[in-house]
Design a protein around this motif. Structure first.
Motif, PDB file in Angstrom:
ATOM      1  N   ALA A  38     -39.284 -75.352  33.480  1.00 29.44           N
ATOM      2  CA  ALA A  38     -39.666 -77.047  33.924  1.00 29.44           C
ATOM      3  C   ALA A  38     -38.303 -77.536  33.485  1.00 29.44           C
ATOM      4  CB  ALA A  38     -40.464 -77.192  32.414  1.00 29.44           C
ATOM      5  N   ALA A  39     -37.441 -77.286  32.743  1.00 32.27           N
ATOM      6  CA  ALA A  39     -36.109 -77.956  32.490  1.00 32.27           C
ATOM      7  C   ALA A  39     -35.550 -78.134  33.703  1.00 32.27           C
ATOM      8  CB  ALA A  39     -35.402 -77.538  31.241  1.00 32.27           C
ATOM      9  N   PHE A  40     -35.319 -76.782  34.505  1.00 30.48           N
ATOM     10  CA  PHE A  40     -34.652 -76.555  35.713  1.00 30.48           C
ATOM     11  C   PHE A  40     -35.389 -77.515  36.684  1.00 30.48           C
ATOM     12  CE2 PHE A  40     -33.613 -74.476  39.634  1.00 30.48           C
ATOM     13  CZ  PHE A  40     -32.290 -74.084  39.459  1.00 30.48           C
ATOM     14  N   ILE A  41     -36.670 -77.476  37.052  1.00 32.38           N
ATOM     15  CA  ILE A  41     -37.167 -78.319  38.102  1.00 32.38           C
ATOM     16  C   ILE A  41     -37.083 -79.657  37.771  1.00 32.38           C
ATOM     17  CG2 ILE A  41     -39.513 -78.805  39.004  1.00 32.38           C
ATOM     18  CD1 ILE A  41     -40.272 -75.801  38.672  1.00 32.38           C
ATOM     19  N   LEU A  42     -37.319 -80.048  36.502  1.00 28.43           N
ATOM     20  CA  LEU A  42     -37.292 -81.699  36.366  1.00 28.43           C
ATOM     21  C   LEU A  42     -35.922 -82.122  36.294  1.00 28.43           C
ATOM     22  CD1 LEU A  42     -40.154 -81.685  33.472  1.00 28.43           C
ATOM     23  CD2 LEU A  42     -40.430 -82.168  35.763  1.00 28.43           C
ATOM     24  N   GLY A  43     -35.086 -81.449  35.510  1.00 29.89           N
ATOM     25  CA  GLY A  43     -33.610 -81.641  35.779  1.00 29.89           C
ATOM     26  C   GLY A  43     -33.275 -81.994  37.230  1.00 29.89           C
ATOM     27  N   GLY A  44     -33.733 -80.783  38.055  1.00 29.23           N
ATOM     28  CA  GLY A  44     -33.448 -80.897  39.296  1.00 29.23           C
ATOM     29  C   GLY A  44     -33.608 -82.096  40.035  1.00 29.23           C
ATOM     30  N   LEU A  45     -35.109 -82.535  39.830  1.00 21.71           N
ATOM     31  CA  LEU A  45     -35.453 -83.614  40.442  1.00 21.71           C
ATOM     32  C   LEU A  45     -34.848 -84.939  40.295  1.00 21.71           C
ATOM     33  CD1 LEU A  45     -39.224 -83.474  40.001  1.00 21.71           C
ATOM     34  CD2 LEU A  45     -38.086 -82.949  42.049  1.00 21.71           C
ATOM     35  N   ILE A  46     -34.239 -85.203  39.006  1.00 23.04           N
ATOM     36  CA  ILE A  46     -33.193 -86.125  38.717  1.00 23.04           C
ATOM     37  C   ILE A  46     -32.147 -86.059  39.334  1.00 23.04           C
ATOM     38  CG2 ILE A  46     -32.191 -87.273  36.742  1.00 23.04           C
ATOM     39  CD1 ILE A  46     -34.518 -86.584  34.958  1.00 23.04           C
ATOM     40  N   GLY A  47     -31.531 -85.037  39.251  1.00 19.96           N
ATOM     41  CA  GLY A  47     -30.112 -84.534  39.773  1.00 19.96           C
ATOM     42  C   GLY A  47     -30.286 -84.752  41.251  1.00 19.96           C
ATOM     43  N   LEU A  71     -40.744 -88.986  35.896  1.00 20.32           N
ATOM     44  CA  LEU A  71     -41.141 -89.736  36.858  1.00 20.32           C
ATOM     45  C   LEU A  71     -40.331 -90.948  36.347  1.00 20.32           C
ATOM     46  CD1 LEU A  71     -44.856 -88.570  37.240  1.00 20.32           C
ATOM     47  CD2 LEU A  71     -42.906 -88.363  38.925  1.00 20.32           C
ATOM     48  N   PHE A  72     -40.627 -91.573  35.236  1.00 23.04           N
ATOM     49  CA  PHE A  72     -39.981 -92.802  34.890  1.00 23.04           C
ATOM     50  C   PHE A  72     -38.494 -92.906  35.235  1.00 23.04           C
ATOM     51  CE2 PHE A  72     -44.144 -93.398  32.962  1.00 23.04           C
ATOM     52  CZ  PHE A  72     -44.244 -94.666  33.045  1.00 23.04           C
ATOM     53  N   VAL A  73     -37.727 -91.896  34.796  1.00 29.65           N
ATOM     54  CA  VAL A  73     -36.425 -91.951  35.498  1.00 29.65           C
ATOM     55  C   VAL A  73     -35.906 -92.155  36.713  1.00 29.65           C
ATOM     56  CG1 VAL A  73     -34.112 -90.653  35.159  1.00 29.65           C
ATOM     57  CG2 VAL A  73     -35.625 -90.636  33.317  1.00 29.65           C
ATOM     58  N   LEU A  74     -36.921 -91.333  37.581  1.00 25.40           N
ATOM     59  CA  LEU A  74     -36.616 -91.385  38.793  1.00 25.40           C
ATOM     60  C   LEU A  74     -37.284 -93.017  39.316  1.00 25.40           C
ATOM     61  CD1 LEU A  74     -38.164 -88.030  40.223  1.00 25.40           C
ATOM     62  CD2 LEU A  74     -35.552 -88.921  40.245  1.00 25.40           C
ATOM     63  N   ALA A  75     -38.036 -93.544  38.551  1.00 31.11           N
ATOM     64  CA  ALA A  75     -38.437 -94.640  39.265  1.00 31.11           C
ATOM     65  C   ALA A  75     -37.496 -95.711  38.912  1.00 31.11           C
ATOM     66  CB  ALA A  75     -39.853 -95.186  38.348  1.00 31.11           C
ATOM     67  N   ALA A  76     -36.818 -95.511  37.754  1.00 30.67           N
ATOM     68  CA  ALA A  76     -35.883 -96.760  37.198  1.00 30.67           C
ATOM     69  C   ALA A  76     -34.635 -96.577  38.125  1.00 30.67           C
ATOM     70  CB  ALA A  76     -35.316 -96.341  35.984  1.00 30.67           C
ATOM     71  N   PRO A 110     -33.724-102.075  44.546  1.00 23.42           N
ATOM     72  CA  PRO A 110     -33.702-103.294  45.307  1.00 23.42           C
ATOM     73  C   PRO A 110     -34.093-104.567  44.425  1.00 23.42           C
ATOM     74  CG  PRO A 110     -35.391-101.757  46.165  1.00 23.42           C
ATOM     75  CD  PRO A 110     -34.941-100.866  44.761  1.00 23.42           C
ATOM     76  N   VAL A 111     -34.469-104.455  43.308  1.00 21.55           N
ATOM     77  CA  VAL A 111     -34.737-105.390  42.363  1.00 21.55           C
ATOM     78  C   VAL A 111     -33.238-105.860  41.790  1.00 21.55           C
ATOM     79  CG1 VAL A 111     -35.653-106.403  39.972  1.00 21.55           C
ATOM     80  CG2 VAL A 111     -37.004-104.883  41.614  1.00 21.55           C
TER      81      VAL A 111
END
Length: 238
Positions: A21-30, A126-131, A137-138
């Motif tokens: 889970a850490a590998f996948i989620l950290g990978g999404l952010i990275g 999800l919230f980190v990616l959203a930020a 754009p904002v």
């Protein structure tokens, strides 16, 4: 051999789930950071998430939830030092704050997976990616608007680094350069800078300046033989 005899299959499975889970989620952010070619990209964010997960999982396995809570506190401070390494100051501008904050969040996601809070870690991702994506754009829209000087006090400062021997000469040239372009100084300060140099800080009286003109000023100053370095910055306070 005692370590092999004490193997707990259920515990190993939980650790594997946490690390995956850490590998996948950290990978999404990275991935988002790598796409934007930031200093801390895919591998760094994955490693931060994995490291936090390993530390928290190990503490939880050895001492239970109380030990995991203590380790989380150390992980937070440790990642803070790591984030400081990606923050750079260039010509009066600070860069890398968002990258450092993203690393901090990757560590938090990893810590959640290490504690077995995989769903919470996914929500945090999800919230980190959203930020980092939806808010971009904002931020660009706000930054493109002219500065409202009625609600914010702007301070423009020109910095010149010169040798102690040629301090007066550089100071006179700086004042003349600014006055010729109708940017009189409101305050002048001289501070030691290294062993043999001084840094002159000229705070402008004007609250609004032309950035292109200021760039030309510091470029001209930097070309002078007695000037070691020249740059300018603008700061605001509510």
């Amino acid at each position: 051999m005692q370590s092999f005899q004490d193997i707990n299959t259920a515990s190993l499975l939980e650790t594997l789930v946490s690390l995956v889970a850490a590998f996948i989620l950290g990978g999404l952010i990275g991935l988002e950071r790598q796409y934007r070619q930031r200093t801390a990209g895919l591998r760094t964010n994955v490693l931060v998430a994995l490291g936090a997960s390993i530390f928290v999982d190990m503490a939880s396995s050895l001492t239970g939830s109380e030990g995991a809570v203590r380790v989380v506190a150390y992980v937070v401070s440790g990642i803070g030092f790591l984030g400081a390494g990606v923050i750079m100051r260039e010509e009066g501008n600070v860069r890398g704050l968002n990258t450092a904050a993203t690393l901090w969040c990757s560590g938090a996601v990893g810590a959640c997976t290490g504690a077995g809070l995989v769903i919470e870690a996914a929500m945090g991702t999800l919230f980190v990616l959203a930020a980092n994506t939806l808010l971009r754009p904002v931020v660009d829209k706000i930054n493109s608007q002219p500065l409202d000087v009625q609600s914010a006090e702007v301070t423009n400062t020109v910095y010149v680094v010169t040798s102690s021997e040629r301090q007066k000469e550089a100071l006179a040239l700086l004042e003349k350069e600014l006055e010729d372009l109708h940017y009189p100084t409101r305050d002048l300060e001289v501070h030691p800078f290294g062993g043999e140099n001084v840094k002159i800080e000229a705070t402008l009286a004007a609250t609004s300046v032309n950035g292109a003109v200021m760039d030309l000023i510091v470029e001209h100053l930097a070309a002078l033989p007695m000037v070691r370095q020249a740059y300018w910055s603008a700061s605001t306070t509510e």
